[in-house]
Design an enzyme around this catalytic site. Sequence first.
Site, mmCIF file in Angstrom:
data_model
loop_
_atom_site.group_PDB
_atom_site.id
_atom_site.type_symbol
_atom_site.label_atom_id
_atom_site.label_comp_id
_atom_site.label_asym_id
_atom_site.label_seq_id
_atom_site.Cartn_x
_atom_site.Cartn_y
_atom_site.Cartn_z
ATOM 1 N N MET A 84 -11.928 4.681 -1.541
ATOM 2 C CA MET A 84 -12.708 4.864 -0.304
ATOM 3 C C MET A 84 -13.417 6.202 -0.422
ATOM 4 O O MET A 84 -13.109 7.159 0.288
ATOM 5 C CB MET A 84 -11.769 4.795 0.903
ATOM 6 C CG MET A 84 -11.312 3.376 1.216
ATOM 7 S SD MET A 84 -9.890 3.312 2.293
ATOM 8 C CE MET A 84 -8.582 3.486 1.076
ATOM 9 N N ASP A 112 -6.868 -6.353 3.456
ATOM 10 C CA ASP A 112 -6.245 -5.032 3.615
ATOM 11 C C ASP A 112 -6.422 -4.534 5.039
ATOM 12 O O ASP A 112 -7.540 -4.293 5.483
ATOM 13 C CB ASP A 112 -6.930 -4.076 2.615
ATOM 14 C CG ASP A 112 -6.332 -2.682 2.592
ATOM 15 O OD1 ASP A 112 -5.314 -2.445 3.259
ATOM 16 O OD2 ASP A 112 -6.901 -1.827 1.884
ATOM 17 N N GLY A 113 -5.283 -4.367 5.726
ATOM 18 C CA GLY A 113 -5.316 -3.765 7.049
ATOM 19 C C GLY A 113 -4.646 -4.624 8.108
ATOM 20 O O GLY A 113 -5.085 -5.734 8.381
ATOM 21 N N GLY A 114 -3.540 -4.114 8.659
ATOM 22 C CA GLY A 114 -2.887 -4.801 9.766
ATOM 23 C C GLY A 114 -2.155 -6.066 9.390
ATOM 24 O O GLY A 114 -1.873 -6.912 10.245
ATOM 25 N N GLY A 132 0.946 -2.144 4.094
ATOM 26 C CA GLY A 132 1.458 -0.785 3.968
ATOM 27 C C GLY A 132 2.597 -0.532 4.931
ATOM 28 O O GLY A 132 3.774 -0.631 4.576
ATOM 29 N N SER A 133 2.245 -0.264 6.194
ATOM 30 C CA SER A 133 3.268 0.099 7.174
ATOM 31 C C SER A 133 4.292 -1.020 7.380
ATOM 32 O O SER A 133 5.450 -0.743 7.706
ATOM 33 C CB SER A 133 2.614 0.489 8.496
ATOM 34 O OG SER A 133 1.699 -0.504 8.898
ATOM 35 N N HIS A 136 -7.851 1.373 -4.752
ATOM 36 C CA HIS A 136 -8.869 1.160 -3.720
ATOM 37 C C HIS A 136 -9.560 2.489 -3.432
ATOM 38 O O HIS A 136 -8.984 3.366 -2.795
ATOM 39 C CB HIS A 136 -8.159 0.607 -2.471
ATOM 40 C CG HIS A 136 -9.054 0.363 -1.295
ATOM 41 N ND1 HIS A 136 -8.546 0.130 -0.032
ATOM 42 C CD2 HIS A 136 -10.406 0.312 -1.182
ATOM 43 C CE1 HIS A 136 -9.560 -0.063 0.813
ATOM 44 N NE2 HIS A 136 -10.693 0.061 0.146
ATOM 45 N N MET A 140 -11.800 -5.689 4.226
ATOM 46 C CA MET A 140 -11.074 -4.776 5.120
ATOM 47 C C MET A 140 -10.908 -5.466 6.472
ATOM 48 O O MET A 140 -11.880 -5.876 7.098
ATOM 49 C CB MET A 140 -11.857 -3.466 5.303
ATOM 50 C CG MET A 140 -11.834 -2.525 4.120
ATOM 51 S SD MET A 140 -10.187 -2.094 3.479
ATOM 52 C CE MET A 140 -9.355 -1.450 4.937
ATOM 53 N N MET A 182 -8.908 8.407 -0.728
ATOM 54 C CA MET A 182 -9.848 8.721 0.361
ATOM 55 C C MET A 182 -10.423 10.119 0.177
ATOM 56 O O MET A 182 -9.710 11.036 -0.231
ATOM 57 C CB MET A 182 -9.112 8.679 1.697
ATOM 58 C CG MET A 182 -8.422 7.368 1.967
ATOM 59 S SD MET A 182 -7.593 7.412 3.549
ATOM 60 C CE MET A 182 -6.807 5.796 3.546
ATOM 61 N N SER A 210 0.830 -1.203 0.000
ATOM 62 C CA SER A 210 0.000 0.000 0.000
ATOM 63 C C SER A 210 0.865 1.254 0.000
ATOM 64 O O SER A 210 1.633 1.515 0.927
ATOM 65 C CB SER A 210 -0.916 0.026 1.219
ATOM 66 O OG SER A 210 -1.494 1.305 1.315
ATOM 67 N N ASP A 260 -4.452 3.849 -2.356
ATOM 68 C CA ASP A 260 -5.610 4.197 -1.538
ATOM 69 C C ASP A 260 -6.077 5.616 -1.820
ATOM 70 O O ASP A 260 -5.316 6.571 -1.643
ATOM 71 C CB ASP A 260 -5.244 4.062 -0.054
ATOM 72 C CG ASP A 260 -5.043 2.619 0.345
ATOM 73 O OD1 ASP A 260 -6.005 1.845 0.266
ATOM 74 O OD2 ASP A 260 -3.900 2.258 0.698
ATOM 75 N N GLY A 281 -9.397 3.888 6.379
ATOM 76 C CA GLY A 281 -9.090 5.303 6.620
ATOM 77 C C GLY A 281 -7.642 5.564 6.994
ATOM 78 O O GLY A 281 -7.110 6.627 6.661
ATOM 79 N N PHE A 282 -7.007 4.617 7.668
ATOM 80 C CA PHE A 282 -5.649 4.885 8.141
ATOM 81 C C PHE A 282 -4.767 3.643 8.036
ATOM 82 O O PHE A 282 -5.264 2.526 8.223
ATOM 83 C CB PHE A 282 -5.684 5.337 9.603
ATOM 84 C CG PHE A 282 -6.498 6.588 9.812
ATOM 85 C CD1 PHE A 282 -5.921 7.843 9.654
ATOM 86 C CD2 PHE A 282 -7.855 6.510 10.106
ATOM 87 C CE1 PHE A 282 -6.686 9.001 9.801
ATOM 88 C CE2 PHE A 282 -8.624 7.659 10.255
ATOM 89 C CZ PHE A 282 -8.045 8.911 10.102
ATOM 90 N N GLY A 283 -3.488 3.867 7.786
ATOM 91 C CA GLY A 283 -2.521 2.781 7.817
ATOM 92 C C GLY A 283 -2.086 2.556 9.262
ATOM 93 O O GLY A 283 -2.399 3.355 10.150
ATOM 94 N N GLY A 284 -1.384 1.462 9.485
ATOM 95 C CA GLY A 284 -0.763 1.222 10.785
ATOM 96 C C GLY A 284 -1.697 0.772 11.897
ATOM 97 O O GLY A 284 -1.321 0.792 13.066
ATOM 98 N N HIS A 313 -0.819 -1.095 -4.397
ATOM 99 C CA HIS A 313 -2.172 -0.791 -3.901
ATOM 100 C C HIS A 313 -2.240 0.710 -3.618
ATOM 101 O O HIS A 313 -1.447 1.246 -2.859
ATOM 102 C CB HIS A 313 -2.408 -1.610 -2.632
ATOM 103 C CG HIS A 313 -3.748 -1.455 -2.001
ATOM 104 N ND1 HIS A 313 -4.847 -2.177 -2.390
ATOM 105 C CD2 HIS A 313 -4.177 -0.664 -0.997
ATOM 106 C CE1 HIS A 313 -5.888 -1.845 -1.645
ATOM 107 N NE2 HIS A 313 -5.515 -0.911 -0.794
HETATM 108 C C1 DX5 Z 1 -6.566 1.758 5.002
HETATM 109 C C2 DX5 Z 1 -6.049 1.388 3.648
HETATM 110 C C3 DX5 Z 1 -4.921 0.449 3.665
HETATM 111 C C4 DX5 Z 1 -3.719 0.866 4.465
HETATM 112 C C5 DX5 Z 1 -3.175 -0.398 5.083
HETATM 113 O O1 DX5 Z 1 -7.851 2.236 4.916
HETATM 114 O O2 DX5 Z 1 -7.065 0.831 2.846
HETATM 115 O O3 DX5 Z 1 -4.552 0.033 2.353
HETATM 116 O O4 DX5 Z 1 -2.705 1.511 3.765
HETATM 117 O O5 DX5 Z 1 -2.154 -0.079 5.941
HETATM 118 P P1 DX5 Z 1 -1.474 -1.136 6.911
HETATM 119 O O6 DX5 Z 1 -0.957 -2.246 6.068
HETATM 120 O O7 DX5 Z 1 -0.410 -0.331 7.578
HETATM 121 O O8 DX5 Z 1 -2.553 -1.594 7.875
HETATM 122 ZN ZN ZN Z 2 -6.466 -0.041 0.887
#
Ligand code: DX5
Ligand code: ZN
Length: 222
Positions: A68, A175-177, A197-198, A66, A137, A37, A8, A35, A142-145, A33
């Site tokens: 959002m 996607d996520g965590g 992502g992170s 993606h 999801m 938003m 991501s 994102d 909405g947020f990474g990490g 990927h």
């Molecule tokens: C969050 C995004 C993700 C995000 C994932 O809404 O859709 O793609 O970047 O980040 P990580 O992998 O850090 O959870």
């Molecule tokens: Zn995403």
Amino acid sequence: MRYTLSPSMLSADFAKIGEQFGILAEAGVRWIHIDVMDGAFVPNLSIGVPEIKSIRKCSSLFFDVHLMINEPIRYIDAFADAGAEMITVHYEACSDLHATLAKIRERGIKCAVSIKPKTSVDVLKEYLDEIDMILVMSVEPGFGGQSYIPESTERLAAIRKMITESGREIDLEVDGGVNAKTIETVLDAGANVIVAGSAVFKDDLYETAKHFNEIVEARNNA
Ligand code: DX5
Ligand code: ZN
């Protein structure tokens, strides 16, 4: 079914984006990927059409976009023109999801539906004939990490079963965590496209991307 890592871009260093895309490709990564938003469907803003158009010029990675955003049907043409090769829209964001998916397919690119953690997996059944991929999801978008929501594992398994029973070739993206601790869990549950992502955009991008890519690609040779 092919297993694929889709890092991501939300966690990338935007000042060095061309260089970072090059490093990902060198590490063997095939997808990115992206994102998008809108500050309305999710409480955050990110990048949009001009940025995608610009990065398209410096990369041949597969653009997994993606969205959002509310009522994404309004912007499908713009994102397709900018270089998206797969567009994912949210079930919760579309007043006419069938029409939104048809619009994506009309553009000759791949289409996918995403559901948020609290949306029933059963809503997907009605769309299986119209999609190339489902995006689950595993955090609130909405947020990474953020931390992986453990209930996502059984949701992935239920959707993989639904896909198998449908007899259709539909990819299952998560996607996520996703990190070193959760990646094998989501793969075992049936996900075959893995967003991270992170966990990927760390100090040594080449080493981290290569490591995660090898974990995912190993499933193609198993
Ligand atoms: C969050 C995004 C993700 C995000 C994932 O809404 O859709 O793609 O970047 O980040 P990580 O992998 O850090 O959870
Ligand atoms: Zn995403």
